[in-house]
Design a protein around this motif. Sequence first.
Motif, PDB file in Angstrom:
ATOM      1  N   MET A  18      35.233  -6.162  28.729  1.00 31.77           N
ATOM      2  CA  MET A  18      36.670  -5.155  30.044  1.00 31.77           C
ATOM      3  C   MET A  18      36.344  -4.074  29.940  1.00 31.77           C
ATOM      4  SD  MET A  18      40.423  -6.610  28.783  1.00 31.77           S
ATOM      5  CE  MET A  18      40.857  -5.035  28.266  1.00 31.77           C
ATOM      6  N   SER A  19      36.221  -3.787  31.150  1.00 34.84           N
ATOM      7  CA  SER A  19      36.521  -2.232  31.274  1.00 34.84           C
ATOM      8  C   SER A  19      37.606  -1.696  30.812  1.00 34.84           C
ATOM      9  CB  SER A  19      35.510  -2.108  32.814  1.00 34.84           C
ATOM     10  OG  SER A  19      35.606  -1.062  32.851  1.00 34.84           O
ATOM     11  N   SER A  20      38.154  -0.870  30.995  1.00 34.21           N
ATOM     12  CA  SER A  20      39.193   0.060  30.635  1.00 34.21           C
ATOM     13  C   SER A  20      39.094   0.945  32.018  1.00 34.21           C
ATOM     14  CB  SER A  20      39.118   0.679  29.435  1.00 34.21           C
ATOM     15  OG  SER A  20      40.509   1.387  29.550  1.00 34.21           O
ATOM     16  N   PRO A  21      39.974   0.525  33.132  1.00 37.25           N
ATOM     17  CA  PRO A  21      40.430   1.178  34.297  1.00 37.25           C
ATOM     18  C   PRO A  21      40.618   2.894  34.007  1.00 37.25           C
ATOM     19  CG  PRO A  21      41.444  -1.081  34.403  1.00 37.25           C
ATOM     20  CD  PRO A  21      41.335  -0.479  32.662  1.00 37.25           C
ATOM     21  N   SER A  65      31.208  -2.057  26.106  1.00 40.21           N
ATOM     22  CA  SER A  65      30.747  -2.947  27.000  1.00 40.21           C
ATOM     23  C   SER A  65      29.032  -3.617  28.403  1.00 40.21           C
ATOM     24  CB  SER A  65      30.862  -3.833  28.178  1.00 40.21           C
ATOM     25  OG  SER A  65      31.835  -2.895  29.010  1.00 40.21           O
ATOM     26  N   PRO A  66      29.128  -1.882  28.506  1.00 42.76           N
ATOM     27  CA  PRO A  66      27.548  -1.606  29.420  1.00 42.76           C
ATOM     28  C   PRO A  66      26.492  -1.929  28.124  1.00 42.76           C
ATOM     29  CG  PRO A  66      29.470  -0.543  29.946  1.00 42.76           C
ATOM     30  CD  PRO A  66      29.735  -0.438  28.779  1.00 42.76           C
ATOM     31  N   LEU A  67      26.616  -0.935  27.164  1.00 41.96           N
ATOM     32  CA  LEU A  67      25.485  -1.591  26.427  1.00 41.96           C
ATOM     33  C   LEU A  67      25.355  -2.267  25.724  1.00 41.96           C
ATOM     34  CD1 LEU A  67      26.726   2.104  24.508  1.00 41.96           C
ATOM     35  CD2 LEU A  67      24.646   1.785  26.409  1.00 41.96           C
ATOM     36  N   ARG A  68      26.118  -3.314  25.538  1.00 41.43           N
ATOM     37  CA  ARG A  68      25.788  -4.965  25.000  1.00 41.43           C
ATOM     38  C   ARG A  68      24.871  -5.552  25.901  1.00 41.43           C
ATOM     39  NH1 ARG A  68      31.179  -3.358  23.058  1.00 41.43           N
ATOM     40  NH2 ARG A  68      32.076  -5.297  24.593  1.00 41.43           N
ATOM     41  N   GLU A  69      25.299  -5.121  27.648  1.00 42.84           N
ATOM     42  CA  GLU A  69      25.261  -6.351  28.456  1.00 42.84           C
ATOM     43  C   GLU A  69      23.306  -5.787  28.779  1.00 42.84           C
ATOM     44  OE1 GLU A  69      27.504  -6.122  31.768  1.00 42.84           O
ATOM     45  OE2 GLU A  69      29.065  -6.819  30.835  1.00 42.84           O
ATOM     46  N   MET A  70      23.488  -4.407  28.730  1.00 40.61           N
ATOM     47  CA  MET A  70      21.936  -3.590  28.335  1.00 40.61           C
ATOM     48  C   MET A  70      21.139  -4.522  27.435  1.00 40.61           C
ATOM     49  SD  MET A  70      21.562   0.163  29.525  1.00 40.61           S
ATOM     50  CE  MET A  70      23.253   0.816  29.425  1.00 40.61           C
ATOM     51  N   THR A  71      21.687  -4.659  25.790  1.00 40.15           N
ATOM     52  CA  THR A  71      20.713  -5.580  25.397  1.00 40.15           C
ATOM     53  C   THR A  71      20.342  -6.676  25.923  1.00 40.15           C
ATOM     54  OG1 THR A  71      21.699  -3.841  23.688  1.00 40.15           O
ATOM     55  CG2 THR A  71      20.672  -5.684  22.823  1.00 40.15           C
ATOM     56  N   GLY A 120      27.558 -15.339  29.501  1.00 37.25           N
ATOM     57  CA  GLY A 120      27.655 -16.220  28.465  1.00 37.25           C
ATOM     58  C   GLY A 120      27.648 -15.819  26.783  1.00 37.25           C
ATOM     59  N   PRO A 121      27.333 -16.394  25.695  1.00 37.66           N
ATOM     60  CA  PRO A 121      27.999 -16.337  24.471  1.00 37.66           C
ATOM     61  C   PRO A 121      27.184 -14.497  24.071  1.00 37.66           C
ATOM     62  CG  PRO A 121      27.645 -18.319  24.641  1.00 37.66           C
ATOM     63  CD  PRO A 121      26.823 -17.641  25.882  1.00 37.66           C
ATOM     64  N   ARG A 122      25.999 -14.041  23.899  1.00 35.63           N
ATOM     65  CA  ARG A 122      25.594 -13.248  23.514  1.00 35.63           C
ATOM     66  C   ARG A 122      25.699 -12.167  24.559  1.00 35.63           C
ATOM     67  NH1 ARG A 122      21.679 -13.387  19.753  1.00 35.63           N
ATOM     68  NH2 ARG A 122      21.149 -10.759  19.947  1.00 35.63           N
ATOM     69  N   ALA A 123      26.097 -12.774  25.527  1.00 34.05           N
ATOM     70  CA  ALA A 123      26.432 -11.333  26.797  1.00 34.05           C
ATOM     71  C   ALA A 123      28.389 -10.327  25.912  1.00 34.05           C
ATOM     72  CB  ALA A 123      27.109 -11.613  27.548  1.00 34.05           C
ATOM     73  N   GLN A 124      29.227 -11.002  25.347  1.00 35.52           N
ATOM     74  CA  GLN A 124      29.878 -11.643  24.142  1.00 35.52           C
ATOM     75  C   GLN A 124      29.585 -10.747  22.938  1.00 35.52           C
ATOM     76  OE1 GLN A 124      33.016 -11.067  26.453  1.00 35.52           O
ATOM     77  NE2 GLN A 124      31.642 -12.262  28.039  1.00 35.52           N
ATOM     78  N   GLU A 125      28.581 -10.500  22.629  1.00 35.32           N
ATOM     79  CA  GLU A 125      28.305  -9.662  21.267  1.00 35.32           C
ATOM     80  C   GLU A 125      28.975  -8.176  21.003  1.00 35.32           C
ATOM     81  OE1 GLU A 125      24.877  -9.484  17.643  1.00 35.32           O
ATOM     82  OE2 GLU A 125      24.480 -11.366  19.201  1.00 35.32           O
ATOM     83  N   SER A 126      30.004  -8.137  20.613  1.00 35.92           N
ATOM     84  CA  SER A 126      30.442  -6.645  19.911  1.00 35.92           C
ATOM     85  C   SER A 126      29.620  -6.528  18.816  1.00 35.92           C
ATOM     86  CB  SER A 126      31.949  -7.467  20.447  1.00 35.92           C
ATOM     87  OG  SER A 126      32.199  -7.593  19.571  1.00 35.92           O
ATOM     88  N   ALA A 127      30.094  -4.793  18.615  1.00 36.01           N
ATOM     89  CA  ALA A 127      30.321  -4.484  17.343  1.00 36.01           C
ATOM     90  C   ALA A 127      30.274  -5.291  16.172  1.00 36.01           C
ATOM     91  CB  ALA A 127      30.497  -3.165  17.537  1.00 36.01           C
ATOM     92  N   ILE A 128      31.927  -5.604  16.398  1.00 35.36           N
ATOM     93  CA  ILE A 128      32.339  -6.726  14.834  1.00 35.36           C
ATOM     94  C   ILE A 128      31.164  -7.723  15.021  1.00 35.36           C
ATOM     95  CG2 ILE A 128      34.462  -7.839  14.357  1.00 35.36           C
ATOM     96  CD1 ILE A 128      35.990  -5.619  16.343  1.00 35.36           C
ATOM     97  N   ASP A 129      31.147  -8.395  16.167  1.00 32.36           N
ATOM     98  CA  ASP A 129      30.100  -9.720  15.691  1.00 32.36           C
ATOM     99  C   ASP A 129      29.464  -9.209  15.236  1.00 32.36           C
ATOM    100  OD1 ASP A 129      31.902 -10.976  17.182  1.00 32.36           O
ATOM    101  OD2 ASP A 129      30.829 -10.738  18.876  1.00 32.36           O
ATOM    102  N   ALA A 130      28.434  -8.393  15.213  1.00 31.18           N
ATOM    103  CA  ALA A 130      26.819  -7.491  14.890  1.00 31.18           C
ATOM    104  C   ALA A 130      27.616  -6.991  13.390  1.00 31.18           C
ATOM    105  CB  ALA A 130      26.438  -5.921  15.284  1.00 31.18           C
ATOM    106  N   LEU A 131      28.887  -7.189  12.946  1.00 29.96           N
ATOM    107  CA  LEU A 131      29.228  -6.070  11.537  1.00 29.96           C
ATOM    108  C   LEU A 131      29.202  -7.744  11.125  1.00 29.96           C
ATOM    109  CD1 LEU A 131      29.463  -4.322  10.048  1.00 29.96           C
ATOM    110  CD2 LEU A 131      32.552  -4.673  10.597  1.00 29.96           C
ATOM    111  N   PHE A 132      29.171  -8.585  11.612  1.00 29.10           N
ATOM    112  CA  PHE A 132      30.263 -10.307  10.580  1.00 29.10           C
ATOM    113  C   PHE A 132      28.396 -11.244  10.097  1.00 29.10           C
ATOM    114  CE2 PHE A 132      33.883  -8.663  10.978  1.00 29.10           C
ATOM    115  CZ  PHE A 132      34.666  -8.643   9.912  1.00 29.10           C
ATOM    116  N   GLY A 133      27.986 -11.066  11.184  1.00 29.04           N
ATOM    117  CA  GLY A 133      26.780 -11.704  11.698  1.00 29.04           C
ATOM    118  C   GLY A 133      26.354 -12.968  11.577  1.00 29.04           C
ATOM    119  N   LYS A 134      26.144 -13.704  10.144  1.00 28.59           N
ATOM    120  CA  LYS A 134      26.048 -15.322   9.967  1.00 28.59           C
ATOM    121  C   LYS A 134      27.052 -15.650   9.119  1.00 28.59           C
ATOM    122  CE  LYS A 134      20.662 -15.642  11.029  1.00 28.59           C
ATOM    123  NZ  LYS A 134      19.393 -16.167  10.453  1.00 28.59           N
ATOM    124  N   PHE A 135      27.790 -14.596   9.013  1.00 32.56           N
ATOM    125  CA  PHE A 135      28.634 -15.120   7.784  1.00 32.56           C
ATOM    126  C   PHE A 135      29.517 -15.398   8.541  1.00 32.56           C
ATOM    127  CE2 PHE A 135      32.683 -13.311   6.017  1.00 32.56           C
ATOM    128  CZ  PHE A 135      32.971 -14.841   4.819  1.00 32.56           C
TER     129      PHE A 135
END
Length: 860
Positions: free
Chosen positions: A1-4, A65-71, A372-387
């Motif tokens: 979500m962009s911050s206007p 979010s643009p960086l996550r979308e680029m990934t 899609g699901p991977r597009a929504q992956e954030s730094a918090i998602d990566a922090l908690f990982g598979k746990f």
Amino acid sequence: MSSPLLDQVTSVKVKLGLLVAISVTVASVVAAVGAVGGVSFWLSIPVTVALALGVTQLLAVGMTSPLREMTTAARQMARGDYSGRVTATSVDEVGELARAFNRMAEDLAAVDRQRRELVANVSHELRTPLAALCAVLENLVDGVAEPDPVALRTALDQAERLSALASDLLDLARVDAGEVQLCTTQVSVAELLERAVAEARVTGRHVRYDVRVTPEDLTVPADPARLHQLVGNLLDNASRHSPAGGVVRITALDTGPGWRLEVADEGPGVPAADRDRVFERFGTLADSEGGGGTGLGLAIARWVTDLHGGTIHFVDPGPDTRGALVRVELPQEPRQPTHESIHEPRKAQESVMTTNPVDSPTPAAPAAPVAGPRAQESAIDALFGKFWPGAGLPGNVRAVLGSLAVGLLAAIVLPFRDGGIGMFVVLLAAGGVILAFSANRRSRFTQACAVLCVLLTSTVVVRDADWIVVLCILAAGVICVAGLVNGRTLPAFVLSGLALPLAGLRGLPWLGRSVRAITGLGKSAAALRTVVWSLLAVLVFSLLFASADAVFAKWAGVLVPDLDFDSIVLRSFITVAVGGVVLAATYLALNPPNVEQGRGPVRPVAHRYEWLAPVLLVDGVFLVFLAAQATVNFGGHDYLERITGLTYAEYVHQGFGQLTVATALTLLVVWAAARKAPRTTSADRAWLRGSLGLLCALTLVVVASALYRMHVYQEAYGFTQLRLLVDVFEGWLGLLVLGVIAAGITLRASWLPRAALLSGAVALLLLAAINPDAWIAQRNLDRYAETGKVDWSYLQGLSADAVPVLNTLPADVAGCALKGHKLNNDDWLEWNVGRHRAAPLVRNSSWDQVRGCEQLPGSG
């Protein structure tokens, strides 16, 4: 979500500075408002931190979010999918990078499409001369035709045609890239058409060709190879769709500013709605009679026409005429268009690639921002990982609104009231919201935990003793979290306890998706916004008028009591705190972590002595301790005082806490040894059962000794809440030891962790059921009757639950026991069984007229 708010900032550094400044400002303002409003420290701090984190998440998501979308798009490109695009709304360095990434993706997609089209073109164009060459050679081999110069010349022409096509189709790829230039010369149209018809007849289709050129000597400037390619594809298409014995008419005429080429057949024709689509790649009509082509011929014809600066399209064949008529309009002087104009028709509508053995799949949809699901992956998602995965969990508006409703209910009910029906209703509503969204709500363990939670929280309606009520509510929270996560082992329960506070952080991306989902509800979102703004307007103007007019304040107080600033601040903090806790628990229910992940089979030790020696040594220490206990029991109190200098009461008090710790550590030793001990042979199992069974038996004796010591100490110094609670805890440890013995007999202990957790909750529930304050008061009064000793100040500090017992004392003594008990007039939301039973007794007592309680016997 962009911050206007931050999208128009042109520097990432400035954005980070603003982010920090805004977060700190929000935290400072909330903390200051809480301090002015008299909100307690333990409530103000978590609410301030939660709001600061929320503001940070809201502002930072548009930056990252643009960086996550680029990934995500880069991962898609690695798999051959170039359709991913990045949403670029900001004007800073990240936005520029996103736009450059999109341009790169478009270029890569174009190159990939051209590569696939080249393969398809080669396959299509080589098929016709190969078929003709094979037909000539077969006739020669079968003796149908003699190897005369004419037949050999025809075969040679087709071979040369193959060579030319290989070169020409490579040029066609360059045309697609805008790199091919026309080699124009004066071309005799009649001669060109005769050669094309001769090649078409070689295919063996049973059609006739009628060629008419007006004027007969018409010559035009054109690229002969490209023009031959155009006519060949049109004739191939017309002959394929014409019925057997049909006529294909080829007409060329001078139109003045240019010249026109028309090819007509007697086939089923092309519907008007499909006349543009057939020129697209793979645009062949599947239901057309005589179909079966790849659908590239007309697309190639269009490219050649565009290359000469002309137009091509299907027109009506005329009245009383069936079939298809394709018309090509070419200028007298070819005007080679630019690369962009050649590709403009295809950019308008990209065709979907259908079945073709030489083609690779192409995305059916136009390029779009990554989703899609991977597009929504954030730094918090990566922090908690598979746990604790959660990137694919969609937002849930109902969960957010339900949690907010519980927070508002708590803000209305809880302030300025003691525990009672109101608090129970709030707890019940919170549990209902959490359980409604639980992914494990059908599990029997979760259902059992839910029942225990209801029973534990119901103590707030039955008991007035704060200590037992708080313990029961805390235990209900532990049971609730364990049930939501649905763990099976002790480490899983520990991780479950840590998961609830972490859920507030883990659920931030999900909360953002839920908030964004509200904006997509259409009319429902508009109605929600209307309600929020209406309530806010009513609140603001009500506060202003209430502060300005006492009559209005009195009227408003009937519906909305406590309109003063401090009350509103306190209720706002309670809304955020309770709503936030319920929301975190709801997220935990929706998406429990993988607490059992990575718990594979434990590798036992290589040698038996590695686990057996420590266990046997502990057994020996226990035996020595029990021998010392036996010496004290047989030697008597005199022996104890002579040896240690302690009285028996001092002796038992000195050791009770250590025995309780020893019992808990014994359970830990048994757990560790059982995990590491091998069980492959009968001897292994016998040693395991024997050594640990002996340790458990000795532990039961220690438990009995600890309980006896506490009993002696209570008889000597009186009964208190803490001593009773420790008694129950030690008894529960003894119950666990019995469970360990039962598990050791069968060598199956998977049921034990859950049984231990539930039995602890049941033990606490039974403690609340016996009315502990009343029980303590009764034991102290019994001791007073026997010894004349009692701590009056302690009895006065007991809750209203003990009042009926204390009221059984003689009137003069009862006044001292009840001194200090004041019960306010409860409203129905803070009604409580204990206070309800004690209220008439306190009102009828005359404790305020009692004097000299300190002179009563037994102060201690």
